[in-house]
Design a protein around this motif. Structure first.
Motif, PDB file in Angstrom:
ATOM      1  N   ARG A 187      -4.599 -10.411 -15.784  1.00 22.20           N
ATOM      2  CA  ARG A 187      -5.025 -11.158 -14.594  1.00 22.20           C
ATOM      3  C   ARG A 187      -3.862 -11.913 -13.967  1.00 22.20           C
ATOM      4  N   PHE A 188      -3.882 -11.981 -12.610  1.00 23.29           N
ATOM      5  CA  PHE A 188      -2.980 -12.867 -11.883  1.00 23.29           C
ATOM      6  C   PHE A 188      -3.880 -13.811 -11.110  1.00 23.29           C
ATOM      7  N   GLY A 189      -4.050 -15.040 -11.559  1.00 22.84           N
ATOM      8  CA  GLY A 189      -4.980 -15.953 -10.902  1.00 22.84           C
ATOM      9  C   GLY A 189      -6.352 -15.316 -10.848  1.00 22.84           C
ATOM     10  N   GLY A 190      -6.891 -15.162  -9.634  1.00 19.43           N
ATOM     11  CA  GLY A 190      -8.223 -14.584  -9.492  1.00 19.43           C
ATOM     12  C   GLY A 190      -8.247 -13.056  -9.494  1.00 19.43           C
ATOM     13  N   ILE A 191      -7.052 -12.420  -9.493  1.00 18.14           N
ATOM     14  CA  ILE A 191      -7.008 -10.946  -9.403  1.00 18.14           C
ATOM     15  C   ILE A 191      -6.961 -10.330 -10.794  1.00 18.14           C
ATOM     16  N   THR A 192      -7.852  -9.375 -11.043  1.00 20.96           N
ATOM     17  CA  THR A 192      -7.766  -8.622 -12.292  1.00 20.96           C
ATOM     18  C   THR A 192      -6.992  -7.347 -11.981  1.00 20.96           C
ATOM     19  N   ALA A 193      -5.732  -7.329 -12.393  1.00 26.19           N
ATOM     20  CA  ALA A 193      -4.854  -6.194 -12.038  1.00 26.19           C
ATOM     21  C   ALA A 193      -5.111  -4.990 -12.934  1.00 26.19           C
ATOM     22  N   LEU A 194      -5.490  -5.229 -14.184  1.00 28.41           N
ATOM     23  CA  LEU A 194      -5.823  -4.144 -15.116  1.00 28.41           C
ATOM     24  C   LEU A 194      -7.035  -4.568 -15.920  1.00 28.41           C
ATOM     25  N   PHE A 231      13.002   1.516 -11.649  1.00 23.36           N
ATOM     26  CA  PHE A 231      12.226   0.578 -10.838  1.00 23.36           C
ATOM     27  C   PHE A 231      11.922   1.152  -9.467  1.00 23.36           C
ATOM     28  N   GLN A 232      10.750   0.717  -8.938  1.00 22.18           N
ATOM     29  CA  GLN A 232      10.308   1.158  -7.622  1.00 22.18           C
ATOM     30  C   GLN A 232      11.373   0.857  -6.558  1.00 22.18           C
ATOM     31  N   ASN A 233      11.956  -0.337  -6.617  1.00 22.56           N
ATOM     32  CA  ASN A 233      12.930  -0.735  -5.595  1.00 22.56           C
ATOM     33  C   ASN A 233      14.357  -0.716  -6.120  1.00 22.56           C
ATOM     34  N   GLU A 265       3.727   7.705  -9.392  1.00 16.50           N
ATOM     35  CA  GLU A 265       4.227   8.327  -8.161  1.00 16.50           C
ATOM     36  C   GLU A 265       3.065   8.617  -7.207  1.00 16.50           C
ATOM     37  N   HIS A 266       3.331   8.402  -5.905  1.00 16.02           N
ATOM     38  CA  HIS A 266       2.325   8.734  -4.892  1.00 16.02           C
ATOM     39  C   HIS A 266       2.475  10.180  -4.413  1.00 16.02           C
ATOM     40  N   HIS A 267       3.648  10.770  -4.686  1.00 17.16           N
ATOM     41  CA  HIS A 267       3.905  12.123  -4.205  1.00 17.16           C
ATOM     42  C   HIS A 267       3.159  13.106  -5.109  1.00 17.16           C
ATOM     43  N   ASN A 319      -2.472   2.053  -3.484  1.00 16.36           N
ATOM     44  CA  ASN A 319      -1.689   0.818  -3.556  1.00 16.36           C
ATOM     45  C   ASN A 319      -2.518  -0.298  -4.172  1.00 16.36           C
ATOM     46  N   GLY A 320      -1.878  -1.053  -5.060  1.00 19.27           N
ATOM     47  CA  GLY A 320      -2.558  -2.186  -5.681  1.00 19.27           C
ATOM     48  C   GLY A 320      -3.471  -1.799  -6.830  1.00 19.27           C
ATOM     49  N   ALA A 321      -3.439  -0.519  -7.242  1.00 16.29           N
ATOM     50  CA  ALA A 321      -4.352  -0.063  -8.307  1.00 16.29           C
ATOM     51  C   ALA A 321      -3.985  -0.639  -9.672  1.00 16.29           C
ATOM     52  N   GLY A 322      -2.717  -1.064  -9.828  1.00 15.32           N
ATOM     53  CA  GLY A 322      -2.306  -1.650 -11.108  1.00 15.32           C
ATOM     54  C   GLY A 322      -1.254  -0.846 -11.851  1.00 15.32           C
ATOM     55  N   LYS A 323      -0.679   0.159 -11.195  1.00 22.05           N
ATOM     56  CA  LYS A 323       0.241   1.074 -11.877  1.00 22.05           C
ATOM     57  C   LYS A 323       1.525   0.346 -12.341  1.00 22.05           C
ATOM     58  N   THR A 324       2.120  -0.406 -11.416  1.00 26.04           N
ATOM     59  CA  THR A 324       3.357  -1.105 -11.791  1.00 26.04           C
ATOM     60  C   THR A 324       3.067  -2.184 -12.836  1.00 26.04           C
ATOM     61  N   THR A 325       1.930  -2.835 -12.692  1.00 24.40           N
ATOM     62  CA  THR A 325       1.555  -3.855 -13.686  1.00 24.40           C
ATOM     63  C   THR A 325       1.437  -3.216 -15.064  1.00 24.40           C
ATOM     64  N   LEU A 326       0.907  -2.009 -15.103  1.00 24.75           N
ATOM     65  CA  LEU A 326       0.783  -1.315 -16.386  1.00 24.75           C
ATOM     66  C   LEU A 326       2.178  -1.062 -16.982  1.00 24.75           C
TER      67      LEU A 326
HETATM   68  N1  LIG Z   1       3.180 -11.081 -10.078  1.00 22.52           N
HETATM   69  C1  LIG Z   1       2.012 -10.961  -9.477  1.00 22.52           C
HETATM   70  N2  LIG Z   1       1.333 -12.039  -9.026  1.00 22.52           N
HETATM   71  C2  LIG Z   1       0.136 -11.928  -8.423  1.00 22.52           C
HETATM   72  N3  LIG Z   1      -0.501 -10.758  -8.215  1.00 22.52           N
HETATM   73  C3  LIG Z   1       0.118  -9.642  -8.627  1.00 22.52           C
HETATM   74  C4  LIG Z   1       1.405  -9.668  -9.274  1.00 22.52           C
HETATM   75  N4  LIG Z   1       1.754  -8.385  -9.569  1.00 22.52           N
HETATM   76  C5  LIG Z   1       0.753  -7.609  -9.137  1.00 22.52           C
HETATM   77  N5  LIG Z   1      -0.224  -8.352  -8.569  1.00 22.52           N
HETATM   78  C6  LIG Z   1      -1.488  -7.847  -8.021  1.00 22.52           C
HETATM   79  O1  LIG Z   1      -2.034  -6.981  -9.004  1.00 22.52           O
HETATM   80  C7  LIG Z   1      -2.627  -5.841  -8.385  1.00 22.52           C
HETATM   81  C8  LIG Z   1      -1.957  -4.582  -8.921  1.00 22.52           C
HETATM   82  O2  LIG Z   1      -0.639  -4.496  -8.392  1.00 22.52           O
HETATM   83  P1  LIG Z   1       0.404  -3.369  -8.817  1.00 22.52           P
HETATM   84  O3  LIG Z   1       1.704  -3.700  -8.145  1.00 22.52           O
HETATM   85  O4  LIG Z   1       0.402  -3.197 -10.282  1.00 22.52           O
HETATM   86  O5  LIG Z   1      -0.236  -2.073  -8.135  1.00 22.52           O
HETATM   87  P2  LIG Z   1       0.384  -0.633  -7.931  1.00 22.52           P
HETATM   88  O6  LIG Z   1      -0.695   0.320  -8.304  1.00 22.52           O
HETATM   89  O7  LIG Z   1       1.686  -0.513  -8.644  1.00 22.52           O
HETATM   90  O8  LIG Z   1       0.615  -0.591  -6.352  1.00 22.52           O
HETATM   91  P3  LIG Z   1       1.720   0.189  -5.460  1.00 22.52           P
HETATM   92  O9  LIG Z   1       1.328   1.619  -5.468  1.00 22.52           O
HETATM   93  O10 LIG Z   1       1.559  -0.438  -4.113  1.00 22.52           O
HETATM   94  O11 LIG Z   1       3.056  -0.077  -6.082  1.00 22.52           O
HETATM   95  C9  LIG Z   1      -2.457  -6.028  -6.886  1.00 22.52           C
HETATM   96  O12 LIG Z   1      -3.647  -6.613  -6.382  1.00 22.52           O
HETATM   97  C10 LIG Z   1      -1.290  -6.982  -6.775  1.00 22.52           C
HETATM   98  O13 LIG Z   1      -1.373  -7.752  -5.593  1.00 22.52           O
END
Ligand SMILES: Nc1ncnc2c1ncn2[C@@H]1O[C@H](COP(=O)(O)OP(=O)(O)OP(=O)(O)O)[C@@H](O)[C@H]1O
Length: 244
Positions: A2-9, A74-76, A199-201, A28-35
């Motif tokens: 979780r990030f505050g109110g957001i459940t990322a995974l 890294f993505q960037n 990857e999105h591709h 986008n925002g599905a949680g892939k990078t967080t994983l």
């Molecule tokens: N450090 C952080 N603080 C707050 N919220 C975050 C943080 N990192 C990710 N999030 C939120 O967690 C959720 C998942 O984000 P994440 O970057 O993992 O998605 P993603 O699938 O990698 O997206 P993308 O394809 O755009 O890279 C999103 O709602 C994002 O806004």
């Protein structure tokens, strides 16, 4: 996670068999990078376990992850712009260095020997990835496609058994995507790698991976071979439908 109110995974579970390539897709925002960040200990999930070769990664400090044979890109791009290509690759290799800070500060002979070894190994990798010509060039100013390969070289310098690629072909042209796919296939074979690729591709993911996991809003909505995932109605609705 979780990030505050957001459940990322939320309750995401899957297994990666050694030697396979697994694609991680989702909007986008599905949680892939967080994983990825959980796997490499940049984030600590609120609950759950992450195991690699039987070891609990969450029990490790973040700096110990590379030493366990896990590397990522890294993505960037996570390169140092002012360092040369060779130096950037040596940053990856240093995680395998055996000498401590004191020995390094004193420039003991064994430190210089190790530095030379790491430099030679970096040069081998640069040759392997077609980067020998730019070895002494600062990362800044090189074409994006070249920098993607430098990042791959740096990750390989860790000598990983598990390589995590975060959007490796994002921003590349059509031709460059195909070239990068060939390169990843070749190094996968040469270095006996297990791969997890965000990857999105779709063509890149489906062509490279043995299995694909799809996330949406932090949950796993599908997992299976590429041909099944491409037809999965939940995936089509969440992702492919949007991308098409
Ligand atoms: N450090 C952080 N603080 C707050 N919220 C975050 C943080 N990192 C990710 N999030 C939120 O967690 C959720 C998942 O984000 P994440 O970057 O993992 O998605 P993603 O699938 O990698 O997206 P993308 O394809 O755009 O890279 C999103 O709602 C994002 O806004």
């Amino acid at each position: 996670m979780r990030f505050g109110g957001i459940t990322a995974l939320d309750g995401v579970a899957f297994t990666v068999q050694p030697g396979t390539a697994v694609g991680l897709i989702g909007p986008n925002g599905a949680g892939k990078t967080t994983l990825f960040n959980c796997l490499t200990r940049r984030c600590t999930p609120d609950a759950g376990t992450v195991r690699f070769e039987g070891e609990d990664l969450l029990a490790l400090p973040p700096h110990a992850v590379a030493g366990r044979g896990i590397a990522r890109t890294f993505q960037n791009l996570g390169l140092f712009p002012r360092l040369t290509v060779r130096e950037n690759v040596m940053v990856g290799a240093h995680s395998r260095g055996r000498t401590g800070h004191l020995a390094a500060a004193l420039r003991l002979p064994r430190v210089r020997r190790e530095e030379r070894e790491l430099c030679d190994q970096a040069d081998d990798l640069l040759r392997r990835l077609g980067l020998a010509d730019v070895a002494d060039h600062p990362a800044a100013g090189l074409p994006f496609g070249t920098l993607k390969r430098v990042e791959l070289a740096r990750a390989l310098a860790v000598r990983p058994r598990l390589l995590l690629l975060d959007e490796p072909v994002n921003g590349l042209s059509h031709g460059e995507v195909d070239e990068f796919a060939d390169l990843v296939r070749a190094v996968r074979q040469d270095f006996d790698l297990t791969l997890v690729v965000v990857e999105h591709h779709m063509a890149f993911v489906m062509g490279l991976c043995d299995k694909v996991v799809c996330l949406d809003f932090g949950r796993k909505i599908a997992e299976g071979p590429p041909e099944e995932i491409q037809r999965d109605p939940a995936v089509v609705e969440a992702y492919l439908g949007v991308a098409a």
